[in-house]
Design a protein around this motif. Sequence first.
Motif, PDB file in Angstrom:
ATOM      1  N   LEU A   1      15.768  11.728 -14.034  1.00 40.34           N
ATOM      2  CA  LEU A   1      15.425  10.562 -14.854  1.00 40.34           C
ATOM      3  C   LEU A   1      14.237   9.813 -14.275  1.00 40.34           C
ATOM      4  CD1 LEU A   1      18.977   9.219 -15.752  1.00 40.34           C
ATOM      5  CD2 LEU A   1      17.339  10.281 -17.316  1.00 40.34           C
ATOM      6  N   HIS A   2      14.147   9.747 -12.945  1.00 39.65           N
ATOM      7  CA  HIS A   2      12.985   9.085 -12.344  1.00 39.65           C
ATOM      8  C   HIS A   2      11.701   9.832 -12.715  1.00 39.65           C
ATOM      9  CE1 HIS A   2      11.004   6.436  -9.423  1.00 39.65           C
ATOM     10  NE2 HIS A   2      10.214   7.472  -9.193  1.00 39.65           N
ATOM     11  N   SER A   3      11.741  11.158 -12.677  1.00 41.41           N
ATOM     12  CA  SER A   3      10.571  11.945 -13.082  1.00 41.41           C
ATOM     13  C   SER A   3      10.271  11.749 -14.560  1.00 41.41           C
ATOM     14  CB  SER A   3      10.821  13.426 -12.788  1.00 41.41           C
ATOM     15  OG  SER A   3      10.924  13.658 -11.402  1.00 41.41           O
ATOM     16  N   MET A   4      11.316  11.737 -15.381  1.00 43.52           N
ATOM     17  CA  MET A   4      11.121  11.535 -16.808  1.00 43.52           C
ATOM     18  C   MET A   4      10.421  10.217 -17.086  1.00 43.52           C
ATOM     19  SD  MET A   4      14.006  11.067 -19.800  1.00 43.52           S
ATOM     20  CE  MET A   4      14.289   9.329 -19.398  1.00 43.52           C
ATOM     21  N   MET A   5      10.834   9.156 -16.395  1.00 48.26           N
ATOM     22  CA  MET A   5      10.224   7.843 -16.603  1.00 48.26           C
ATOM     23  C   MET A   5       8.817   7.781 -16.016  1.00 48.26           C
ATOM     24  SD  MET A   5      12.318   5.965 -18.303  1.00 48.26           S
ATOM     25  CE  MET A   5      13.898   5.150 -18.479  1.00 48.26           C
TER      26      MET A   5
ATOM     27  N   LEU B   1      26.603   1.384 -12.599  1.00 55.72           N
ATOM     28  CA  LEU B   1      25.496   2.122 -13.202  1.00 55.72           C
ATOM     29  C   LEU B   1      24.141   1.533 -12.860  1.00 55.72           C
ATOM     30  CD1 LEU B   1      25.465   3.455 -16.832  1.00 55.72           C
ATOM     31  CD2 LEU B   1      23.623   1.940 -16.124  1.00 55.72           C
ATOM     32  N   PHE B   2      24.079   0.217 -12.654  1.00 56.78           N
ATOM     33  CA  PHE B   2      22.782  -0.459 -12.549  1.00 56.78           C
ATOM     34  C   PHE B   2      21.887   0.049 -11.422  1.00 56.78           C
ATOM     35  CE2 PHE B   2      20.205  -4.180 -11.073  1.00 56.78           C
ATOM     36  CZ  PHE B   2      19.294  -4.158 -12.116  1.00 56.78           C
ATOM     37  N   PRO B   3      22.396   0.274 -10.191  1.00 59.46           N
ATOM     38  CA  PRO B   3      21.483   0.741  -9.143  1.00 59.46           C
ATOM     39  C   PRO B   3      20.746   2.020  -9.524  1.00 59.46           C
ATOM     40  CG  PRO B   3      23.535   0.007  -8.174  1.00 59.46           C
ATOM     41  CD  PRO B   3      23.751   0.021  -9.664  1.00 59.46           C
ATOM     42  N   ALA B   4      21.457   2.982 -10.113  1.00 55.62           N
ATOM     43  CA  ALA B   4      20.799   4.229 -10.521  1.00 55.62           C
ATOM     44  C   ALA B   4      19.858   3.995 -11.689  1.00 55.62           C
ATOM     45  CB  ALA B   4      21.847   5.282 -10.894  1.00 55.62           C
ATOM     46  N   PHE B   5      20.251   3.112 -12.611  1.00 55.09           N
ATOM     47  CA  PHE B   5      19.428   2.868 -13.803  1.00 55.09           C
ATOM     48  C   PHE B   5      18.098   2.219 -13.427  1.00 55.09           C
ATOM     49  CE2 PHE B   5      18.278   0.168 -17.511  1.00 55.09           C
ATOM     50  CZ  PHE B   5      18.092   1.176 -18.444  1.00 55.09           C
ATOM     51  N   VAL B   6      18.131   1.151 -12.646  1.00 55.21           N
ATOM     52  CA  VAL B   6      16.874   0.491 -12.280  1.00 55.21           C
ATOM     53  C   VAL B   6      16.055   1.393 -11.368  1.00 55.21           C
ATOM     54  CG1 VAL B   6      17.726  -0.738 -10.233  1.00 55.21           C
ATOM     55  CG2 VAL B   6      15.869  -1.724 -11.582  1.00 55.21           C
ATOM     56  N   GLY B   7      16.724   2.276 -10.622  1.00 55.59           N
ATOM     57  CA  GLY B   7      16.012   3.200  -9.757  1.00 55.59           C
ATOM     58  C   GLY B   7      15.215   4.256 -10.498  1.00 55.59           C
ATOM     59  N   THR B   8      15.478   4.435 -11.784  1.00 55.22           N
ATOM     60  CA  THR B   8      14.686   5.393 -12.572  1.00 55.22           C
ATOM     61  C   THR B   8      13.327   4.828 -12.960  1.00 55.22           C
ATOM     62  OG1 THR B   8      15.480   4.688 -14.776  1.00 55.22           O
ATOM     63  CG2 THR B   8      16.825   6.299 -13.588  1.00 55.22           C
ATOM     64  N   LEU B   9      13.162   3.504 -12.877  1.00 56.26           N
ATOM     65  CA  LEU B   9      11.963   2.871 -13.425  1.00 56.26           C
ATOM     66  C   LEU B   9      10.830   2.810 -12.401  1.00 56.26           C
ATOM     67  CD1 LEU B   9      13.629  -0.103 -15.336  1.00 56.26           C
ATOM     68  CD2 LEU B   9      12.785   2.051 -16.285  1.00 56.26           C
ATOM     69  N   PRO B  10       9.613   3.156 -12.809  1.00 50.76           N
ATOM     70  CA  PRO B  10       8.472   3.074 -11.893  1.00 50.76           C
ATOM     71  C   PRO B  10       8.176   1.632 -11.473  1.00 50.76           C
ATOM     72  CG  PRO B  10       7.950   4.457 -13.799  1.00 50.76           C
ATOM     73  CD  PRO B  10       9.243   3.749 -14.105  1.00 50.76           C
TER      74      PRO B  10
ATOM     75  N   ALA C   1       9.825  -3.448 -12.343  1.00 47.74           N
ATOM     76  CA  ALA C   1      10.229  -2.050 -12.483  1.00 47.74           C
ATOM     77  C   ALA C   1      10.253  -1.816 -13.983  1.00 47.74           C
ATOM     78  CB  ALA C   1      11.592  -1.797 -11.865  1.00 47.74           C
ATOM     79  N   ALA C   2       9.344  -0.979 -14.485  1.00 43.03           N
ATOM     80  CA  ALA C   2       9.116  -0.979 -15.922  1.00 43.03           C
ATOM     81  C   ALA C   2       8.763   0.391 -16.467  1.00 43.03           C
ATOM     82  CB  ALA C   2       7.997  -1.965 -16.278  1.00 43.03           C
ATOM     83  N   LYS C   3       9.059   0.566 -17.760  1.00 46.64           N
ATOM     84  CA  LYS C   3       8.648   1.757 -18.509  1.00 46.64           C
ATOM     85  C   LYS C   3       7.581   1.346 -19.504  1.00 46.64           C
ATOM     86  CE  LYS C   3       8.567   5.931 -20.001  1.00 46.64           C
ATOM     87  NZ  LYS C   3       7.141   5.755 -20.230  1.00 46.64           N
ATOM     88  N   THR C   4       6.508   2.133 -19.565  1.00 45.31           N
ATOM     89  CA  THR C   4       5.447   1.890 -20.537  1.00 45.31           C
ATOM     90  C   THR C   4       5.639   2.777 -21.755  1.00 45.31           C
ATOM     91  OG1 THR C   4       4.037   3.582 -19.553  1.00 45.31           O
ATOM     92  CG2 THR C   4       3.798   1.338 -18.716  1.00 45.31           C
ATOM     93  N   GLY C   5       4.903   2.445 -22.809  1.00 47.58           N
ATOM     94  CA  GLY C   5       4.875   3.287 -24.003  1.00 47.58           C
ATOM     95  C   GLY C   5       3.559   3.093 -24.729  1.00 47.58           C
ATOM     96  N   TRP C   6       3.022   4.181 -25.277  1.00 47.78           N
ATOM     97  CA  TRP C   6       1.813   4.046 -26.080  1.00 47.78           C
ATOM     98  C   TRP C   6       1.733   5.188 -27.084  1.00 47.78           C
ATOM     99  CZ3 TRP C   6      -2.174   7.603 -26.440  1.00 47.78           C
ATOM    100  CH2 TRP C   6      -2.178   8.628 -25.493  1.00 47.78           C
ATOM    101  N   LEU C   7       1.136   4.898 -28.212  1.00 54.80           N
ATOM    102  CA  LEU C   7       0.813   5.879 -29.240  1.00 54.80           C
ATOM    103  C   LEU C   7      -0.541   5.497 -29.822  1.00 54.80           C
ATOM    104  CD1 LEU C   7       4.166   6.241 -31.264  1.00 54.80           C
ATOM    105  CD2 LEU C   7       3.121   8.008 -29.840  1.00 54.80           C
TER     106      LEU C   7
END
Length: 521
Positions: free
Chosen positions: A315-319, A402-411, A433-439
């Motif tokens: 998930l970290h790689s995915m993000m 769940l939260f420690p693993a969840f926030v740990g996925t974010l760059p 700690a955030a996920k970006t998005g663009w189109l």
Amino acid sequence: MRSASVAWILALCLTALPKVAPAQSATWSDHFPRLAALAASGVPVSALVEDLDSGRPLAAVDAAQRLIPASVSKLFVARAALQYLGADHRFVTRLVATGELEKGQLRGDLIFSSGGDPSLSSKDLRAMVAELSALGITGIAGDLVVEDAVFGAIACEIKDRCDAHEESAHAFDGALSGAGIDYGTVEVVVHPARHAGQPARVVVMPPGVAGFPLHGRIETVAAGEPTRLGVTRSTDSEGLHHLHLSGRIALDHRPVRRSRSIVHPARHTAEVLYALLIQAGITVEGEARVTHKAAATEARQELTRHYGESLATQLHSMMQFSNNYMADLLTLHVAQLRTDRAPLSEAADLLLTPLTRARESSGDAAADTPILNSGSGLSVDSRLSARDLVDLLRSSYQAAALFPAFVGTLPVPLYSRNGQLKFDDGNWQTRLAAKTGWLSEPVGVRALAGYLRLRDGGWAAFAILVNGTPESPHLARQSTLSAIHADMRDLLAGSVPNSVQKGLSRGGGHGKRLVTRPNPR
């Protein structure tokens, strides 16, 4: 560097945090002046920052407006995957035999039994083949069978993927398969020739795999000249992939790597595995083929197995790299855990379950629900609001296990390779700690969502979505990102109206960071 950033995030997650509630404000958009100005000019904006301890907003602009979310929808994938699979889950891929092994000869078929590992690579296949060699196997009397039965044949439902069946110059639009490798892509490596004027050397990875005829050429030019090259993949009526080359590479330029999506991932796996077997000195008398049905389990002997990386690592790689292939395969995995096999659009709808359940338990069920047609964000029919995203982030924050693993996925921007996160500002670099998005089509989309540390050490969740319109589809990338950054920068620094100052600062301290630079010695 990645492990260091995750370690700091986990450490801070487990620290007791003080709670300071901000005062109310009449006009929360005043705290996001640049985004509010964009909205006033006719640009659709949905933005919200919420103190997670008090539940009060710190800034907002039309937070309930639903827009195209792009890749911030991957937050829903990460949450659902962690909830239903667990952070330590590992996908298993096996090589099994249908016959006996006699004097190095396998008297039957060799079956690649896929577990649907989203991050399985050609390097993993090479390691599995090496184990076959270590067992003394030198020949296979039957066929090499790739068993693509986890999800069966997956139809394309998203325009980008359907268009890519004919041609693609990208890596993000590859077809999906439970038996694919290398994220449904092929890698092309371009090396400059020894002398200017000669064609560059082009290698398709892994070497020795048939099925990628090269067309055109890339010229080697003098040292110091600009390098500009193009690699496009097309697929003919027989399903054969072709690579079309153009442009030039400077004599002193390092090798250039380009990944391009493919259309038949399971078949590509069969071709790569076949080539690796031959390279290892293991002959195959039969053919390499793909089946979408699991073979009978009796008389199957497991020869070797590969455990994929933990789900948290995947998930970290995915993000970090916004990997669409991984996101949509994980979406299908979540769906199979909760219902029968479903097409992607129906599977993606199930990603909303943690959000809807959280809202129901709090008595805040929305009259209508968000729309998710893919977990990756490739579908332009999906619609999310900043409110939807912040509610998901809040419910994840409240899930202690769940939260420690969840926030740990974010760059974290300081360590991220994403250019949209690269702003030279200490608070921005270390307290997000955030996920970006663009189109870019059919309208421009810029999005950012995740967590931030308040200056009192507490947590806040935020989401910002900006869309173009059919009349004015283009979003100026720099000005849009600058508006997002400037408003967030001021909020992080506490430079907002006094009505929320108490929620952002206690005594003018510097605030706790998600990551800390090591002290020089």
